[in-house]
Scaffold this motif. Structure first.
Motif, short mmCIF file in Angstrom:
data_model
loop_
_atom_site.label_atom_id
_atom_site.label_comp_id
_atom_site.label_asym_id
_atom_site.label_seq_id
_atom_site.Cartn_x
_atom_site.Cartn_y
_atom_site.Cartn_z
N GLU A 1 0.81 -1.21 0.00
CA GLU A 1 0.00 0.00 0.00
C GLU A 1 0.85 1.27 0.00
OE1 GLU A 1 -2.43 0.40 3.47
OE2 GLU A 1 -0.89 -0.40 4.80
N ASN A 2 2.06 1.19 0.51
CA ASN A 2 2.92 2.38 0.53
C ASN A 2 3.80 2.49 -0.71
OD1 ASN A 2 4.57 0.24 1.09
ND2 ASN A 2 5.65 1.22 2.79
N GLU A 3 3.59 1.59 -1.66
CA GLU A 3 4.32 1.63 -2.93
C GLU A 3 3.37 2.07 -4.03
OE1 GLU A 3 5.45 -2.54 -2.88
OE2 GLU A 3 7.55 -1.98 -2.54
#
Lengths: 115, 112
Positions: free
Chosen positions: B52-54
């Motif tokens: 999700e943070n990529e």
């Protein structure tokens, strides 16, 4: 071949009979999954094991279905009193232990036909 | 309940072009999303995982994006080849984090 293997590859049975499938995961993988797939659909989760413990079982799985992984290595999926609606591809997958359900390595599947 | 949507219609692309497949999801924000390839009569093969943070991830000719605001992932194959013809499945962890759920897949055909 060190991949996931499944036996048999094909099974034809008559309605009402019991069938059992076997899955041998990749040896160092602790997690093992069973899925069912019908034509035009993605794999549908049935159950999964962490070592020999069955940690999750789909509500879609009726009492006619049972899975075991007695020594934390291979697994069996049994379907009792088969119905025509059970006809599908049954897929097994394994993955290494981790905090999430990492990439899964699938076997070739067992195609079940109930006549 | 959680839902994954992939275009059920087959995608036909001319060889050499970029193929773009879409995966939309509802009712949950997964921590990661995976893409698999499946050939007829065979089990799925893992391709890429994106967290999700990529925003974007690449592997050779493959590129995956993950937009958590739109709740959408795009899967790109650049310089497509006939050998890329297959069904591509999107998968994500369900809200209980107890299992992976798969979309129904999009069938991709690359014509020479």
């Amino acid at each position: 071949d060190t991949g996931v293997s499944q036996n048999p590859r094909h099974k034809i049975t008559k309605r009402g009979q019991n069938v059992t499938f076997r899955c041998d995961p990749i040896s160092e993988h602790n997690r093992l999954y069973w899925y069912r797939q019908t034509l035009g659909q993605g794999p549908e989760f049935l159950t999964y094991f962490q070592n020999e413990a069955q940690l999750e079982k789909s509500r879609l799985l009726s009492d006619r279905f049972s899975a075991e992984r007695p020594k934390g290595s291979f697994s069996t999926l049994e379907i009792q009193r088969t119905e025509q609606g059970d006809s599908a591809m049954y897929l097994c997958a394994s993955s290494p232990t981790g905090g999430i359900h990492y990439e899964q390595y699938f076997g070739p599947g067992t195609r079940l036909t109930v006549t | 309940s959680q839902k994954i949507e992939q275009n059920s219609e087959a995608l036909n692309i001319q060889e050499g072009k970029t193929a773009t497949l879409t995966c939309n999801y509802t009712n949950y924000s997964p921590a990661y999303l995976q893409w698999y390839r499946q050939d007829p009569g065979r089990g799925p093969v893992f391709l890429l995982l994106i967290r999700e943070n990529e925003k974007e991830k690449r592997k050779e000719r493959l590129k995956v994006t993950f937009d958590t605001t739109l709740k959408q992932s795009l899967f790109h194959i650049t310089a497509s080849q006939p050998a890329d013809s297959a069904t591509y499945l999107c998968a994500l962890e369900d809200s209980s984090a107890s299992k992976i759920i798969f979309g129904s897949g999009t069938r991709l055909s690359i014509r020479p």
